[in-house]
Design a protein around this motif. Sequence first.
Motif, PDB file in Angstrom:
ATOM      1  N   LYS A  38       0.856  -1.176   0.000  1.00 24.04           N
ATOM      2  CA  LYS A  38       0.000   0.000   0.000  1.00 24.04           C
ATOM      3  C   LYS A  38       0.893   1.227   0.000  1.00 24.04           C
ATOM      4  N   THR A  39       0.359   2.354  -0.486  1.00 20.77           N
ATOM      5  CA  THR A  39       1.135   3.587  -0.486  1.00 20.77           C
ATOM      6  C   THR A  39       1.389   3.999   0.949  1.00 20.77           C
ATOM      7  N   PRO A  40       2.646   4.153   1.346  1.00 19.78           N
ATOM      8  CA  PRO A  40       2.934   4.471   2.738  1.00 19.78           C
ATOM      9  C   PRO A  40       2.566   5.907   3.063  1.00 19.78           C
ATOM     10  N   ALA A  41       2.200   6.133   4.308  1.00 20.25           N
ATOM     11  CA  ALA A  41       1.944   7.499   4.745  1.00 20.25           C
ATOM     12  C   ALA A  41       3.270   8.226   4.853  1.00 20.25           C
ATOM     13  N   PRO A  42       3.244   9.559   4.777  1.00 20.94           N
ATOM     14  CA  PRO A  42       4.497  10.297   4.917  1.00 20.94           C
ATOM     15  C   PRO A  42       5.135   9.981   6.256  1.00 20.94           C
ATOM     16  N   THR A  43       6.425   9.778   6.229  1.00 22.83           N
ATOM     17  CA  THR A  43       7.148   9.469   7.445  1.00 22.83           C
ATOM     18  C   THR A  43       7.382  10.741   8.236  1.00 22.83           C
ATOM     19  N   THR A  44       7.193  10.692   9.510  1.00 23.23           N
ATOM     20  CA  THR A  44       7.441  11.871  10.320  1.00 23.23           C
ATOM     21  C   THR A  44       8.898  11.892  10.725  1.00 23.23           C
ATOM     22  N   PRO A  45       9.467  13.094  10.841  1.00 29.73           N
ATOM     23  CA  PRO A  45      10.847  13.168  11.287  1.00 29.73           C
ATOM     24  C   PRO A  45      10.945  12.702  12.727  1.00 29.73           C
ATOM     25  N   THR A  46      11.981  12.021  13.039  1.00 32.43           N
ATOM     26  CA  THR A  46      12.138  11.524  14.392  1.00 32.43           C
ATOM     27  C   THR A  46      13.414  12.073  15.002  1.00 32.43           C
ATOM     28  N   THR A  47      13.383  12.266  16.283  1.00 36.09           N
ATOM     29  CA  THR A  47      14.582  12.719  16.969  1.00 36.09           C
ATOM     30  C   THR A  47      15.459  11.508  17.217  1.00 36.09           C
ATOM     31  N   THR A  48      16.680  11.593  16.799  1.00 38.68           N
ATOM     32  CA  THR A  48      17.585  10.467  16.946  1.00 38.68           C
ATOM     33  C   THR A  48      18.744  10.872  17.840  1.00 38.68           C
ATOM     34  N   LYS A  49      19.602   9.929  18.094  1.00 44.36           N
ATOM     35  CA  LYS A  49      20.745  10.207  18.944  1.00 44.36           C
ATOM     36  C   LYS A  49      21.612  11.291  18.321  1.00 44.36           C
ATOM     37  N   SER A  50      22.256  12.021  19.179  1.00 45.50           N
ATOM     38  CA  SER A  50      23.125  13.091  18.694  1.00 45.50           C
ATOM     39  C   SER A  50      24.108  12.551  17.682  1.00 45.50           C
ATOM     40  N   GLY A  51      24.222  13.249  16.571  1.00 50.16           N
ATOM     41  CA  GLY A  51      25.155  12.832  15.542  1.00 50.16           C
ATOM     42  C   GLY A  51      24.511  12.057  14.429  1.00 50.16           C
ATOM     43  N   THR A  52      23.270  11.604  14.632  1.00 50.15           N
ATOM     44  CA  THR A  52      22.586  10.851  13.589  1.00 50.15           C
ATOM     45  C   THR A  52      21.782  11.793  12.718  1.00 50.15           C
ATOM     46  N   PRO A  53      22.021  11.821  11.406  1.00 50.24           N
ATOM     47  CA  PRO A  53      21.273  12.739  10.548  1.00 50.24           C
ATOM     48  C   PRO A  53      19.787  12.422  10.590  1.00 50.24           C
ATOM     49  N   ARG A  54      18.956  13.468  10.559  1.00 46.57           N
ATOM     50  CA  ARG A  54      17.520  13.285  10.454  1.00 46.57           C
ATOM     51  C   ARG A  54      17.070  13.709   9.070  1.00 46.57           C
ATOM     52  N   SER A  55      16.039  13.089   8.585  1.00 43.83           N
ATOM     53  CA  SER A  55      15.507  13.436   7.277  1.00 43.83           C
ATOM     54  C   SER A  55      14.075  13.897   7.417  1.00 43.83           C
ATOM     55  N   ILE A  56      13.667  14.775   6.525  1.00 39.32           N
ATOM     56  CA  ILE A  56      12.316  15.311   6.540  1.00 39.32           C
ATOM     57  C   ILE A  56      11.681  15.017   5.203  1.00 39.32           C
ATOM     58  N   PRO A  57      10.418  14.558   5.179  1.00 35.83           N
ATOM     59  CA  PRO A  57       9.790  14.187   3.927  1.00 35.83           C
ATOM     60  C   PRO A  57       9.717  15.346   2.954  1.00 35.83           C
ATOM     61  N   LEU A  58      10.072  15.096   1.719  1.00 34.08           N
ATOM     62  CA  LEU A  58      10.060  16.124   0.695  1.00 34.08           C
ATOM     63  C   LEU A  58       9.535  15.549  -0.600  1.00 34.08           C
ATOM     64  N   TRP A 454      24.584   9.567   0.052  1.00 35.74           N
ATOM     65  CA  TRP A 454      24.350   9.027   1.391  1.00 35.74           C
ATOM     66  C   TRP A 454      25.664   8.744   2.100  1.00 35.74           C
ATOM     67  N   SER A 455      26.657   8.243   1.358  1.00 38.06           N
ATOM     68  CA  SER A 455      27.950   7.919   1.959  1.00 38.06           C
ATOM     69  C   SER A 455      28.818   9.160   2.126  1.00 38.06           C
ATOM     70  N   MET A 456      28.847  10.004   1.106  1.00 37.01           N
ATOM     71  CA  MET A 456      29.720  11.172   1.128  1.00 37.01           C
ATOM     72  C   MET A 456      29.322  12.173   2.205  1.00 37.01           C
ATOM     73  N   TYR A 457      27.999  12.321   2.411  1.00 39.15           N
ATOM     74  CA  TYR A 457      27.537  13.371   3.316  1.00 39.15           C
ATOM     75  C   TYR A 457      26.665  12.867   4.464  1.00 39.15           C
ATOM     76  N   GLY A 458      26.478  11.559   4.557  1.00 34.83           N
ATOM     77  CA  GLY A 458      25.723  11.005   5.672  1.00 34.83           C
ATOM     78  C   GLY A 458      24.272  11.416   5.696  1.00 34.83           C
ATOM     79  N   ILE A 459      23.631  11.430   4.522  1.00 34.77           N
ATOM     80  CA  ILE A 459      22.246  11.882   4.423  1.00 34.77           C
ATOM     81  C   ILE A 459      21.354  10.765   3.902  1.00 34.77           C
ATOM     82  N   ASP A 460      20.048  10.930   4.063  1.00 33.67           N
ATOM     83  CA  ASP A 460      19.098  10.064   3.385  1.00 33.67           C
ATOM     84  C   ASP A 460      18.989  10.532   1.940  1.00 33.67           C
ATOM     85  N   VAL A 461      18.713   9.608   1.029  1.00 37.08           N
ATOM     86  CA  VAL A 461      18.677   9.970  -0.391  1.00 37.08           C
ATOM     87  C   VAL A 461      17.353   9.646  -1.057  1.00 37.08           C
TER      88      VAL A 461
END
Length: 754
Positions: A38-58, A454-461
């Motif tokens: 099924k089409t997933p609902a938009p993921t909400t940003p979550t607070t993660t441990k310090s140093g872990t990149p967070r992503s916001i739905p776009l 994702w590897s070069m800058y530690g981001i979600d892609v």
Amino acid sequence: MRPFRIAKANARRLPALGAAFFLALGLFAPQAHATPAKTPAPTTPTTTKSGTPRSIPLPKSPDTPRDARPLVSDAQAKPTAPAAGSAAEHRVAARQLAAAPCDVSGFTGKTGAALVQQVKGASLDCVNTLFQLTGNDAKAAFNEAQMVTVANALRDTSATYPGDNSTSASQLVFFLRAGYYVQWYNPDAVGAYGTNLQSAVRGALDGFFAAPHSKDVTEANGGTLAEAVTLIDSARENARYTGVVKRLLADYTTSWSGSMAAAVGNTETVISRGFELPEFTAALKADPSFATTVSSFVTRNSAQIDGGDIVTKIGIDLGNWVADDTLRAQGRPLVKDLINRYPLVGKTGPLTMNLLWFTEKKDGGNCSYYGTCDVPAKLVPLVLTSNHVCNPNLSIRSQSMTDQQFADTCTSLVNQDAFFHKIVKDNGPVKDDRNTSLEVVVFDDYYNYSLYAWSMYGIDVDNGGDYEEGHPDQAGNQARFIAHQASWLRPAFQIWNLNHEYTHYLDGRYDMYGDFDAGMTTPTIWWVEGLAEYVSYSYRGVHYDDAVTQAGKGTYKLSELFDTTYANSNQVRTYNWGYLAVRYMLQSHPQDVDAVLAKYRAGDWAGARTLLKTTIGTSYDADFATWLKACAADNCGSLPTTQAPLCTAADTRSYDKNCRRDGVAATTGNYSYNFLNLPAGVKQLTITTTGGTGNADLYYNGPSWATTSSYQSKSAGSGNAETLTITNPPAGYVYFSLYAQQGFNGVTVTTTYN
């Protein structure tokens, strides 16, 4: 397009507009097979441990696949349902017994031997249409009794399988595949499948794969074999037939082509989706030779690797061993070998980078074992080979941009500054903001962005880009927008979300105090994303069709939009409605925007919230609803205009592609003589004059000086608002003049061409 300040150890990082939806599963993580996709609902940003990149739905770009992993060059998300038809590529040797048009009633109105005869006598094209059945037709054709009948027929046919389709084994296999597919999507209509069908299908597949001629390396056998391999996964019997997969991988050579190569390719579905089944991983744990067979398949056939081939796809599946706690010990040395055996870039990039993703995301903290701790630093110069400095505050790193593309991008961003400041009316950077420079990183397309960023800058892609604000209060902090070209628009050049993301940089620097976390203590997304959309569309002069369409729906009250967060919104609310809210407020209540921004700039988030939710509250909702109706009729009000940059040539008579000169003057009866040097191929030249006092008339004369007695075209109104548009002007120097019908002063002259 949206960067926004997202956290990197409490820094700001925003994935840019590009994701139609976000998958919460990790990159390349197998998806669940227990329920229909099924089409997933938009993921909400979550607070993660310090140093872990967070992503916001776009919102994603049109190129963004439905899979969150790094990509092989032609991959899309694997559906969790059984694979659909068609088997057209495997039909070379198939005997087409029924040339007449396909009559579905022949399958829905027959049972027993009559049904088997119907299936065996139909063409593969006819059976292929059964994948589309729904409702009562689906039940009549594919209820469990019907499927058992056909499975038993395949068992009996397999006993004398001759290695081609002369006994119609392909039709029987294909019918069973269609049944599993239709039942998956129509379980209520078709009914449940139980142990009777499981036993019958196992007998059918056992019989087929035991048939001596099922091992023939021929095109005639390959068509049926390829479908039978896919049926393994459709019936969820992946664990039972690991031996069949191993044999095909071990026997395969580069001489296999056509349907035989397709049969081997279909084993990838059996492997990758098998990891959704506990019994499959248990079978692999009991048989370590399966993993080594996969690894050997890759190394023996590595000459075939081109990024989108079956060797790459099957090789990537080894990452699933690393992702599974019970199989990790088997997978680690094999994955390590492949990562270090093949280059990170070029044809083998999809293989190595996907396997690297598994080691980082599913076996984190072990880069020393894999020898990959330095990969991010190594990748930057390997991938981003073309660099340019626009000015001391703005630079671009790219895979491959031309000098002209660099120049145009620099011009677009630099000129946007004035446009932005005109809208927000700031007094300079907010206190403690030291983000004096921005680095724009541009990958060639979404594929390369997803593979390497994702590897070069530690981001979600799984998005259309990512803006990292970092720690704006720290000296030496590097703000960075990581983007990709809009390859689907080629040959036109465009960096996806460029102006939206640059707005986030400017907004963070001049409107939003502190870092991303500070700005998210109260709902500010209506402004953050709405402004980025407003500036992007207005500055580029692009009509925002989607927002106008949404205005006609009247979905939200203005007071509701003030509550928008990344957690409670979707793409439409975040971007379309954010734009509408900001546009309305800027046009109808600019004094309130000034007041809110004063709070934002001081970091008084609670004060801004009180102003929006208490002082304003619902008082503008009715007027907003009225405005939406007008906007839906394309009467949204006036947008700010974009002013071309000042011309830079020392000769004040000289103009260029997109520039202006202010304060142009001449006394009555005299001229302001001017010229441009046009390149070949200009389709349209536009010259405009605005503002000032007096009365200036505009004359154009191509390759000669323009006067009132020598001109090719003129614009001679009563004031100074004159425009000339010249179609297909000649290359080289062309000339235009302003004639002082009445002495004029303070006139702005602008030239543009394309």
